[in-house]
Enzyme design. Structure first.
Site, short mmCIF file in Angstrom:
data_model
loop_
_atom_site.label_atom_id
_atom_site.label_comp_id
_atom_site.label_asym_id
_atom_site.label_seq_id
_atom_site.Cartn_x
_atom_site.Cartn_y
_atom_site.Cartn_z
N ASP A 29 37.32 47.29 20.16
CA ASP A 29 38.24 48.10 20.74
C ASP A 29 38.44 48.14 22.29
O ASP A 29 37.28 48.00 22.91
CB ASP A 29 38.26 49.39 20.34
CG ASP A 29 39.56 50.56 20.56
OD1 ASP A 29 40.18 50.78 19.20
OD2 ASP A 29 39.82 50.66 21.75
N ILE A 30 39.54 48.03 22.77
CA ILE A 30 39.57 47.81 24.45
C ILE A 30 39.17 49.25 25.09
O ILE A 30 38.83 49.14 26.17
CB ILE A 30 41.12 47.54 24.78
CG1 ILE A 30 40.85 46.71 26.01
CG2 ILE A 30 41.88 48.61 24.94
CD1 ILE A 30 42.37 46.04 26.15
N ASN A 86 43.97 56.25 11.27
CA ASN A 86 45.05 57.15 11.75
C ASN A 86 46.19 56.74 10.99
O ASN A 86 46.46 55.63 10.86
CB ASN A 86 44.83 57.08 13.22
CG ASN A 86 43.51 57.51 13.91
OD1 ASN A 86 42.96 58.50 13.37
ND2 ASN A 86 43.24 56.97 14.92
N VAL A 95 49.03 52.15 17.19
CA VAL A 95 49.54 51.00 16.92
C VAL A 95 49.99 51.02 15.22
O VAL A 95 49.09 51.26 14.60
CB VAL A 95 48.27 49.83 17.09
CG1 VAL A 95 48.82 48.48 16.97
CG2 VAL A 95 47.93 49.98 18.62
N HIS A 99 44.96 49.55 10.43
CA HIS A 99 43.39 49.16 10.96
C HIS A 99 42.66 50.09 10.67
O HIS A 99 43.04 51.47 10.74
CB HIS A 99 43.61 48.63 12.73
CG HIS A 99 44.17 49.93 13.31
ND1 HIS A 99 45.38 50.07 13.61
CD2 HIS A 99 43.54 50.78 14.14
CE1 HIS A 99 45.67 51.19 14.38
NE2 HIS A 99 44.46 51.60 14.78
N MET A 100 41.33 49.80 10.46
CA MET A 100 40.15 50.81 10.43
C MET A 100 39.25 50.97 11.65
O MET A 100 38.73 49.69 12.01
CB MET A 100 39.58 50.64 9.20
CG MET A 100 38.36 51.26 8.93
SD MET A 100 37.55 50.80 7.31
CE MET A 100 38.35 51.67 6.24
N HIS A 101 39.01 51.95 12.06
CA HIS A 101 38.07 51.73 13.23
C HIS A 101 36.63 52.11 12.80
O HIS A 101 36.29 52.56 11.71
CB HIS A 101 38.39 53.34 14.15
CG HIS A 101 39.54 53.37 14.75
ND1 HIS A 101 39.62 53.02 16.03
CD2 HIS A 101 40.88 53.53 14.45
CE1 HIS A 101 41.00 53.24 16.48
NE2 HIS A 101 41.69 53.85 15.41
P1 AMP Z 1 44.94 54.04 16.63
O1 AMP Z 1 45.30 54.94 17.63
O2 AMP Z 1 44.31 54.38 15.50
O3 AMP Z 1 46.31 53.32 16.38
O4 AMP Z 1 44.23 52.97 17.37
C1 AMP Z 1 44.71 51.96 18.15
C2 AMP Z 1 43.59 51.41 18.97
O5 AMP Z 1 44.02 50.06 19.37
C3 AMP Z 1 42.83 52.18 19.93
O6 AMP Z 1 41.79 52.67 19.96
C4 AMP Z 1 43.07 51.33 21.29
O7 AMP Z 1 42.31 51.39 22.22
C5 AMP Z 1 43.18 49.88 20.70
N1 AMP Z 1 43.77 49.02 21.52
C6 AMP Z 1 44.99 48.80 22.10
N2 AMP Z 1 45.37 47.65 22.43
C7 AMP Z 1 44.15 46.97 22.40
C8 AMP Z 1 43.67 45.64 22.46
N3 AMP Z 1 44.66 44.76 23.41
N4 AMP Z 1 42.63 45.14 22.30
C9 AMP Z 1 41.74 46.06 21.54
N5 AMP Z 1 42.02 46.95 21.07
C10 AMP Z 1 43.32 47.62 21.66
#
Ligand code: AMP
Length: 113
Positions: A29-30, A86, A95, A99-101
């Site tokens: 994660d960024i 989420n 996003v 995806h799974m954190h």
């Molecule tokens: P969510 O809030 O569950 O949709 O998670 C989206 C996640 O994507 C967030 O934790 C962001 O920090 C992460 N994210 C957004 N852009 C990037 C990227 N370019 N590279 C890696 N992670 C990202």
């Protein structure tokens, strides 16, 4: 629909890849919320958990297999980790590509929202 994760999967923008196979990519994660913060992203596009069709539910099993592999690889299977998915605005989804954190590397607090 074209999200940032489409671009990451297609290597149109760079990311720190932890794992990749034919069906998934796992990136860092960024904006990490723990010492280890990975995103497990299926290569099949699905916008939200609500949109997973009955014949796509196997993807969740595959995702959990990857969790087990990552936990051992990163040596957090015994110390522990947290999984989060989420969904939609109240769930904090930003996003719209499922995806799974995977969070680990410290004792996470027990607060939810
Ligand atoms: P969510 O809030 O569950 O949709 O998670 C989206 C996640 O994507 C967030 O934790 C962001 O920090 C992460 N994210 C957004 N852009 C990037 C990227 N370019 N590279 C890696 N992670 C990202």
């Amino acid at each position: 629909m074209n999200t940032i994760f489409h671009k990451i999967i297609n290597k149109e923008i760079p990311s720190q890849i932890e794992y990749e196979d034919d069906n998934f990519i796992v990136i860092h994660d960024i904006s990490p919320q723990a010492p280890i913060h990975l995103l497990i992203i299926p290569k099949i596009f699905i916008a939200t958990i609500n949109d997973i069709s009955n014949n796509q539910l196997y993807i969740m099993s595959q995702m959990l297999k990857i969790v087990q592999i990552l936990a051992v690889k990163l040596q957090v299977d015994q110390t522990g980790y947290r999984l989060i998915m989420n969904c939609n605005p109240d769930g904090g989804q930003t996003v719209y590509y499922i995806h799974m954190h995977f969070l680990a590397g410290k004792q996470l607090n027990s607060h939810f929202g």
